[in-house]
Scaffold this active site. Sequence first.
Site, PDB file in Angstrom:
ATOM      1  N   TYR A  91      -1.828   0.234  -7.178  1.00  0.00           N
ATOM      2  CA  TYR A  91      -1.622   0.385  -5.733  1.00  0.00           C
ATOM      3  C   TYR A  91      -0.450  -0.489  -5.278  1.00  0.00           C
ATOM      4  O   TYR A  91       0.447  -0.017  -4.566  1.00  0.00           O
ATOM      5  CB  TYR A  91      -2.911  -0.004  -5.005  1.00  0.00           C
ATOM      6  CG  TYR A  91      -2.853   0.190  -3.504  1.00  0.00           C
ATOM      7  CD1 TYR A  91      -2.901   1.459  -2.933  1.00  0.00           C
ATOM      8  CD2 TYR A  91      -2.740  -0.901  -2.645  1.00  0.00           C
ATOM      9  CE1 TYR A  91      -2.847   1.635  -1.559  1.00  0.00           C
ATOM     10  CE2 TYR A  91      -2.687  -0.737  -1.272  1.00  0.00           C
ATOM     11  CZ  TYR A  91      -2.742   0.541  -0.729  1.00  0.00           C
ATOM     12  OH  TYR A  91      -2.683   0.711   0.638  1.00  0.00           O
ATOM     13  N   LYS A 105       3.054   0.813  -3.649  1.00  0.00           N
ATOM     14  CA  LYS A 105       3.452   0.493  -2.267  1.00  0.00           C
ATOM     15  C   LYS A 105       4.795  -0.234  -2.239  1.00  0.00           C
ATOM     16  O   LYS A 105       5.560  -0.116  -1.282  1.00  0.00           O
ATOM     17  CB  LYS A 105       2.343  -0.309  -1.581  1.00  0.00           C
ATOM     18  CG  LYS A 105       1.094   0.531  -1.315  1.00  0.00           C
ATOM     19  CD  LYS A 105       1.377   1.616  -0.291  1.00  0.00           C
ATOM     20  CE  LYS A 105       0.449   2.793  -0.367  1.00  0.00           C
ATOM     21  NZ  LYS A 105       0.750   3.844   0.607  1.00  0.00           N
TER      22      LYS A 105
HETATM   23  N1  LIG Z   1      -6.923   1.363   4.754  1.00  0.00           N
HETATM   24  C1  LIG Z   1      -6.243   0.260   4.511  1.00  0.00           C
HETATM   25  O1  LIG Z   1      -6.787  -0.852   4.379  1.00  0.00           O
HETATM   26  C2  LIG Z   1      -4.730   0.307   4.388  1.00  0.00           C
HETATM   27  C3  LIG Z   1      -4.008  -0.895   4.388  1.00  0.00           C
HETATM   28  C4  LIG Z   1      -2.640  -0.860   4.242  1.00  0.00           C
HETATM   29  C5  LIG Z   1      -1.987   0.357   4.096  1.00  0.00           C
HETATM   30  N2  LIG Z   1      -2.709   1.504   4.098  1.00  0.00           N
HETATM   31  C6  LIG Z   1      -2.002   2.765   3.896  1.00  0.00           C
HETATM   32  O2  LIG Z   1      -2.258   3.624   4.979  1.00  0.00           O
HETATM   33  C7  LIG Z   1      -2.204   4.979   4.525  1.00  0.00           C
HETATM   34  C8  LIG Z   1      -3.439   5.728   5.011  1.00  0.00           C
HETATM   35  O3  LIG Z   1      -4.588   5.124   4.441  1.00  0.00           O
HETATM   36  P1  LIG Z   1      -6.070   5.467   4.936  1.00  0.00           P
HETATM   37  O4  LIG Z   1      -6.774   4.181   5.053  1.00  0.00           O
HETATM   38  O5  LIG Z   1      -6.007   6.387   6.092  1.00  0.00           O
HETATM   39  O6  LIG Z   1      -6.636   6.227   3.640  1.00  0.00           O
HETATM   40  P2  LIG Z   1      -7.689   7.421   3.559  1.00  0.00           P
HETATM   41  O7  LIG Z   1      -8.261   7.365   2.190  1.00  0.00           O
HETATM   42  O8  LIG Z   1      -8.632   7.369   4.710  1.00  0.00           O
HETATM   43  O9  LIG Z   1      -6.761   8.703   3.717  1.00  0.00           O
HETATM   44  C9  LIG Z   1      -5.878   9.107   2.678  1.00  0.00           C
HETATM   45  C10 LIG Z   1      -5.799  10.625   2.729  1.00  0.00           C
HETATM   46  O10 LIG Z   1      -4.912  11.052   1.697  1.00  0.00           O
HETATM   47  C11 LIG Z   1      -5.427  12.274   1.202  1.00  0.00           C
HETATM   48  N3  LIG Z   1      -4.896  12.553  -0.135  1.00  0.00           N
HETATM   49  C12 LIG Z   1      -5.270  11.984  -1.300  1.00  0.00           C
HETATM   50  N4  LIG Z   1      -4.611  12.556  -2.317  1.00  0.00           N
HETATM   51  C13 LIG Z   1      -3.797  13.489  -1.780  1.00  0.00           C
HETATM   52  C14 LIG Z   1      -2.857  14.411  -2.324  1.00  0.00           C
HETATM   53  N5  LIG Z   1      -2.652  14.505  -3.639  1.00  0.00           N
HETATM   54  N6  LIG Z   1      -2.171  15.214  -1.476  1.00  0.00           N
HETATM   55  C15 LIG Z   1      -2.394  15.168  -0.146  1.00  0.00           C
HETATM   56  N7  LIG Z   1      -3.281  14.312   0.430  1.00  0.00           N
HETATM   57  C16 LIG Z   1      -3.961  13.487  -0.380  1.00  0.00           C
HETATM   58  C17 LIG Z   1      -6.941  12.055   1.182  1.00  0.00           C
HETATM   59  O11 LIG Z   1      -7.654  13.268   1.100  1.00  0.00           O
HETATM   60  C18 LIG Z   1      -7.145  11.312   2.481  1.00  0.00           C
HETATM   61  O12 LIG Z   1      -7.450  12.193   3.548  1.00  0.00           O
HETATM   62  C19 LIG Z   1      -2.088   4.912   3.002  1.00  0.00           C
HETATM   63  O13 LIG Z   1      -0.753   5.150   2.634  1.00  0.00           O
HETATM   64  C20 LIG Z   1      -2.488   3.501   2.670  1.00  0.00           C
HETATM   65  O14 LIG Z   1      -1.870   3.023   1.485  1.00  0.00           O
HETATM   66  C21 LIG Z   1      -4.069   1.521   4.253  1.00  0.00           C
END
Ligand SMILES: NC(=O)c1ccc[n+]([C@@H]2O[C@H](COP(=O)([O-])OP(=O)(O)OC[C@H]3O[C@@H](n4cnc5c(N)ncnc54)[C@H](O)[C@@H]3O)[C@@H](O)[C@H]2O)c1
Length: 250
Positions: A155, A159
Amino acid sequence: MNVDAWFDFSDQVVVVNGCGGIGREIVRGFADRGAHVIAADVDGTRAGSVAREAGSATGVQIDNRDGAAVEQLIAETAQQHGKIDVLVNTAAVYVRVPALELTEADFDRSMGINVKGTWLFCQSAGRRMVERGSGRIINYTSNAGARGSALQLAYNASKAAVISLTKTLAVEWARSGVTVNAVAPGPTDTELMAPAFSDPAAISGFADRIPQGELTPPDASVGPVLFLASSQARWITGHTLFADGGMSAT
Ligand SMILES: NC(=O)c1ccc[n+]([C@@H]2O[C@H](COP(=O)([O-])OP(=O)(O)OC[C@H]3O[C@@H](n4cnc5c(N)ncnc54)[C@H](O)[C@@H]3O)[C@@H](O)[C@H]2O)c1
């Protein structure tokens, strides 16, 4: 000064790659401000329900690692609506395992969805934006991409790659009217973080590392994304905006 107009996305076409916990809020944020949003996710049922809930949106099932499918979606969107104004890449997976136990399959999956999928959407949508001389791209990264937190090697590396590709595209397209930026939320209680947050002690452990003392809510980065997509961010490109309760400052 008409501040409301800065954040009026009426008649704009926005593509959101990934409609999970945070992506859903982004779809709603743009739809609420008048945009038509293409809500894309590998989970087609989720994409459909997020789009229905947002109103002015269309849900589409897609695997973002499939270059031909991404190109087809972007081509059809551009043909149907005449343009693509904004692309937001949120789709990602998170693997939590000691580095010595990380499998090749999980490494490839993380890089495929988090990096290649982001790049494919950037390339297909960016091509139309560069041709048109205007566009905004916002990629989701994390402070995990800028530090060495344990148990999440794939991860973190993915990132960091998103920050790098964001800066590279920003420079390549700087004279084309296209800006490319990244947003980095703090730890947020979504499905993504289930491997870490299944243990309640881990939630307070994460919160303790955030200077503001709490996890960021899923909508914490909606304002930053709308800002970076707005006319007011004309001069900002290649930047990563941390909406992480101060975590990146430690
Ligand atoms: N949640 C956290 O703590 C956090 C922290 C920092 C950054 N982020 C970043 O924010 C963004 C959103 O994260 P989130 O928390 O909403 O995650 P989440 O898991 O709730 O949503 C991710 C979505 O991506 C979709 N997905 C997975 N594989 C896929 C593919 N091959 N093609 C298309 N879609 C696909 C999933 O079905 C899901 O709906 C991510 O890029 C994550 O790295 C999240």
